[in-house]
Design a protein around this motif. Sequence first.
Motif, mmCIF file in Angstrom:
data_model
loop_
_atom_site.group_PDB
_atom_site.id
_atom_site.type_symbol
_atom_site.label_atom_id
_atom_site.label_comp_id
_atom_site.label_asym_id
_atom_site.label_seq_id
_atom_site.Cartn_x
_atom_site.Cartn_y
_atom_site.Cartn_z
ATOM 1 N N SER A 30 0.812 -1.217 0.000
ATOM 2 C CA SER A 30 0.000 0.000 0.000
ATOM 3 C C SER A 30 0.844 1.265 0.000
ATOM 4 C CB SER A 30 -0.934 0.013 1.210
ATOM 5 O OG SER A 30 -0.194 0.113 2.400
ATOM 6 N N GLY A 31 2.141 1.157 0.238
ATOM 7 C CA GLY A 31 2.994 2.328 0.270
ATOM 8 C C GLY A 31 2.892 3.081 1.585
ATOM 9 N N PHE A 32 2.519 2.395 2.634
ATOM 10 C CA PHE A 32 2.395 3.008 3.959
ATOM 11 C C PHE A 32 3.789 3.371 4.457
ATOM 12 C CE2 PHE A 32 1.589 2.676 8.615
ATOM 13 C CZ PHE A 32 0.576 3.610 8.688
ATOM 14 N N PRO A 33 4.036 4.639 4.797
ATOM 15 C CA PRO A 33 5.400 5.046 5.167
ATOM 16 C C PRO A 33 5.793 4.519 6.548
ATOM 17 C CG PRO A 33 3.896 6.860 5.508
ATOM 18 C CD PRO A 33 3.096 5.765 4.856
ATOM 19 N N LYS A 34 7.066 4.176 6.671
ATOM 20 C CA LYS A 34 7.552 3.726 7.980
ATOM 21 C C LYS A 34 7.600 4.882 8.965
ATOM 22 C CE LYS A 34 9.830 -0.546 7.310
ATOM 23 N NZ LYS A 34 10.790 -1.447 7.866
ATOM 24 N N ARG A 35 7.834 6.076 8.475
ATOM 25 C CA ARG A 35 7.848 7.273 9.327
ATOM 26 C C ARG A 35 7.114 8.388 8.588
ATOM 27 N NH1 ARG A 35 10.454 5.462 13.296
ATOM 28 N NH2 ARG A 35 12.453 4.440 13.186
ATOM 29 N N PHE A 36 6.320 9.154 9.324
ATOM 30 C CA PHE A 36 5.634 10.292 8.719
ATOM 31 C C PHE A 36 6.597 11.449 8.485
ATOM 32 C CE2 PHE A 36 1.572 8.626 10.758
ATOM 33 C CZ PHE A 36 1.105 8.100 9.579
ATOM 34 N N SER A 37 7.643 11.521 9.276
ATOM 35 C CA SER A 37 8.608 12.596 9.157
ATOM 36 C C SER A 37 9.993 12.058 9.485
ATOM 37 C CB SER A 37 8.257 13.732 10.123
ATOM 38 O OG SER A 37 9.291 14.680 10.164
ATOM 39 N N GLN A 38 11.008 12.641 8.855
ATOM 40 C CA GLN A 38 12.372 12.200 9.159
ATOM 41 C C GLN A 38 12.814 12.671 10.538
ATOM 42 O OE1 GLN A 38 14.982 13.831 6.251
ATOM 43 N NE2 GLN A 38 14.623 15.945 6.844
ATOM 44 N N HIS A 39 12.094 13.624 11.108
ATOM 45 C CA HIS A 39 12.449 14.158 12.413
ATOM 46 C C HIS A 39 11.692 13.489 13.562
ATOM 47 C CE1 HIS A 39 14.641 17.198 10.263
ATOM 48 N NE2 HIS A 39 13.541 17.534 9.603
ATOM 49 N N SER A 40 10.892 12.463 13.240
ATOM 50 C CA SER A 40 10.124 11.813 14.299
ATOM 51 C C SER A 40 11.030 10.966 15.181
ATOM 52 C CB SER A 40 9.030 10.935 13.685
ATOM 53 O OG SER A 40 9.602 9.911 12.916
ATOM 54 N N ARG A 41 10.531 10.651 16.354
ATOM 55 C CA ARG A 41 11.311 9.825 17.280
ATOM 56 C C ARG A 41 11.501 8.442 16.694
ATOM 57 N NH1 ARG A 41 9.670 10.324 23.429
ATOM 58 N NH2 ARG A 41 11.240 8.711 23.389
ATOM 59 N N ASP A 43 11.747 5.584 18.404
ATOM 60 C CA ASP A 43 11.371 4.494 19.306
ATOM 61 C C ASP A 43 10.563 3.425 18.568
ATOM 62 O OD1 ASP A 43 12.569 5.904 21.309
ATOM 63 O OD2 ASP A 43 10.699 6.686 22.142
ATOM 64 N N PHE A 44 9.536 3.865 17.847
ATOM 65 C CA PHE A 44 8.649 2.961 17.127
ATOM 66 C C PHE A 44 8.400 3.552 15.751
ATOM 67 C CE2 PHE A 44 7.385 3.104 21.616
ATOM 68 C CZ PHE A 44 7.718 1.807 21.977
ATOM 69 N N ASN A 45 8.250 2.686 14.751
ATOM 70 C CA ASN A 45 7.892 3.202 13.435
ATOM 71 C C ASN A 45 6.388 3.014 13.210
ATOM 72 O OD1 ASN A 45 7.493 0.524 12.453
ATOM 73 N ND2 ASN A 45 9.638 0.388 11.865
ATOM 74 N N ASN A 46 5.883 3.562 12.129
ATOM 75 C CA ASN A 46 4.448 3.524 11.862
ATOM 76 C C ASN A 46 3.943 2.113 11.646
ATOM 77 O OD1 ASN A 46 4.311 6.280 12.032
ATOM 78 N ND2 ASN A 46 4.451 6.609 9.836
ATOM 79 N N TRP A 47 4.755 1.265 11.019
ATOM 80 C CA TRP A 47 4.326 -0.108 10.771
ATOM 81 C C TRP A 47 4.094 -0.838 12.086
ATOM 82 C CZ3 TRP A 47 7.193 -2.723 6.114
ATOM 83 C CH2 TRP A 47 7.019 -1.939 4.971
ATOM 84 N N GLN A 48 4.993 -0.654 13.033
ATOM 85 C CA GLN A 48 4.837 -1.306 14.331
ATOM 86 C C GLN A 48 3.589 -0.802 15.047
ATOM 87 O OE1 GLN A 48 8.566 -0.069 15.958
ATOM 88 N NE2 GLN A 48 9.575 -2.031 15.535
ATOM 89 N N LEU A 49 3.409 0.511 15.067
ATOM 90 C CA LEU A 49 2.268 1.082 15.784
ATOM 91 C C LEU A 49 0.943 0.739 15.114
ATOM 92 C CD1 LEU A 49 3.759 4.557 16.722
ATOM 93 C CD2 LEU A 49 3.301 2.639 18.251
ATOM 94 N N PHE A 50 0.921 0.715 13.787
ATOM 95 C CA PHE A 50 -0.316 0.367 13.089
ATOM 96 C C PHE A 50 -0.643 -1.109 13.288
ATOM 97 C CE2 PHE A 50 -3.397 -0.029 9.719
ATOM 98 C CZ PHE A 50 -3.978 1.216 9.676
ATOM 99 N N ALA A 51 0.383 -1.966 13.307
ATOM 100 C CA ALA A 51 0.155 -3.390 13.582
ATOM 101 C C ALA A 51 -0.389 -3.572 14.994
ATOM 102 C CB ALA A 51 1.441 -4.180 13.389
ATOM 103 N N LEU A 52 0.158 -2.830 15.953
ATOM 104 C CA LEU A 52 -0.339 -2.916 17.322
ATOM 105 C C LEU A 52 -1.777 -2.404 17.419
ATOM 106 C CD1 LEU A 52 2.808 -1.782 19.326
ATOM 107 C CD2 LEU A 52 1.900 -4.103 19.072
ATOM 108 N N GLN A 53 -2.070 -1.351 16.675
ATOM 109 C CA GLN A 53 -3.438 -0.826 16.647
ATOM 110 C C GLN A 53 -4.393 -1.878 16.074
ATOM 111 O OE1 GLN A 53 -3.849 2.426 13.930
ATOM 112 N NE2 GLN A 53 -5.946 2.861 14.509
#
Length: 135
Positions: A30-41, A43-53
């Motif tokens: 789907s092209g879901f980005p691992k990070r929304f911004s290069q300046h984000s923390r 600790d966790f990437n978007n894939w991990q958090l979305f999977a947890l959600q």
Amino acid sequence: MEKTTFFARKKNDLYYVKFAKVLYSFFKHSGFPKRFSQHSRKDFNNWQLFALQTFRQKLRLKYRPFTHWLESCTPVVHFLKLGKIPHYSKLQAFDERCPAVWHLRIIEATPKVIGLARFFVAIDGTGLSIYQGSK
């Protein structure tokens, strides 16, 4: 020598690990980005958090009980490569921050992951029901 048991399962054979693998293939297609911004923390990437959600919604748990469940489900933690268990407020903040467009993009990636060339969806407005033969 490694101790083996007769009915031992591999860590990759567990249901939740398989489900996480499918989620990761959806994210990739789907092209879901691992990070929304290069300046984000980091600790966790978007894939991990979305999977947890997704796991939290699938298990129908609230945030705090879900973090307790996650502490006991170590194969999922190892597969998602979580350095630490996220605080429940981190999951809440991600749910508020994640736009609904990404949910739709992941749904649109379903034919690619399944291997279908075309995917048709139709809405049934006839009033017929599979549970009730005639009205």
